[in-house]
Design a protein around this motif. Structure first.
Motif, PDB file in Angstrom:
ATOM      1  N   LYS A 188       1.200  -1.227  -0.268  1.00  0.00           N
ATOM      2  CA  LYS A 188      -0.573   0.220  -0.109  1.00  0.00           C
ATOM      3  C   LYS A 188       0.833   1.069   0.390  1.00  0.00           C
ATOM      4  N   GLU A 189       2.381   1.054   0.409  1.00  0.00           N
ATOM      5  CA  GLU A 189       2.637   2.105   0.463  1.00  0.00           C
ATOM      6  C   GLU A 189       3.659   2.519  -0.761  1.00  0.00           C
ATOM      7  N   ILE A 190       3.934   1.262  -1.649  1.00  0.00           N
ATOM      8  CA  ILE A 190       4.613   1.384  -2.653  1.00  0.00           C
ATOM      9  C   ILE A 190       3.671   2.036  -3.781  1.00  0.00           C
ATOM     10  N   LEU A 191       2.071   1.952  -3.470  1.00  0.00           N
ATOM     11  CA  LEU A 191       1.415   2.323  -4.694  1.00  0.00           C
ATOM     12  C   LEU A 191       1.028   3.449  -4.008  1.00  0.00           C
ATOM     13  N   ASN A 192       1.012   4.391  -3.021  1.00  0.00           N
ATOM     14  CA  ASN A 192       1.049   5.787  -2.799  1.00  0.00           C
ATOM     15  C   ASN A 192       2.131   6.561  -2.987  1.00  0.00           C
TER      16      ASN A 192
END
Length: 196
Positions: A188-192
């Motif tokens: 999720k952090e990578i996608l953000n």
């Protein structure tokens, strides 16, 4: 143009003009996280497979060979097989994509998240079926029937079921948090980062 002229142009070129795409590092990190998720899923899958033979041992352990017990085991197998099929399908299809684009990383994240939800629902269903299974064994073996007061019998059964449900939910939440929560948060952090 000879090699010396090319070398001069190379030396004269400003290093500020050459920019490396920062998304490359983030996508590399996503690939590492996805590889970790696959390893965890593979280990968890083989762990889940051990529950199938253990389920077959219950009738022999309690010395009950009625058709109702074997029918319930067959139903539990069917219910356990369907979610495992979808998890295996997701696992295999995850190898067909290259995770060098936002779209593919997004696909993996949302399918992984839904797989965790399927696993959660699957565990709740198996817990309920195990309660049904253990209740059938108690009825077949006529356990607890030597208790003279029906209120005491009912209280013992209800307390046992509540404790079993609480234990199963706690173990399931701990298992999912230990194995799947961190990679899900990392993705999720990578996608953000990629969407910024």
């Amino acid at each position: 143009m000879n090699f010396d002229e090319l070398k001069k142009q190379w030396d004269n070129q400003s290093s500020e003009e050459v920019q490396i795409n920062p998304d490359i590092e983030i996508k590399k990190e996503a690939n590492t996280t996805i590889d970790k998720v696959r390893k965890v899923m593979k280990k968890d899958f083989f762990f889940q497979l051990t529950s199938f033979p253990l389920l077959l041992l219950y009738p022999f352990y309690f010395e009950i060979h009625s058709t109702i017990i074997w029918w319930m085991i067959a139903c539990i197998f069917a219910i356990m097989t369907v979610p495992l099929y979808y998890l295996i399908k997701f696992y295999k299809s995850s190898y067909r994509l290259e995770y060098n684009s936002l779209r593919n990383i997004n696909w993996f994240y949302y399918n992984f998240k839904s797989s965790v939800n399927i696993f959660t629902l699957y565990t709740y269903t198996v817990c309920i079926l195990c309660i049904l299974f253990m209740g059938s064994i108690f009825i077949e073996r006529e356990m607890f029937l030597n208790v003279e007061d029906p209120i005491v019998l009912f209280t013992i059964i209800i307390i046992s079921l509540i404790l079993y449900i609480i234990f199963c939910i706690w173990v399931m939440k701990w298992w999912i948090k230990k194995l799947y929560k961190k990679p899900l948060e990392d993705l999720k952090e990578i996608l953000n980062q990629l969407e910024e």
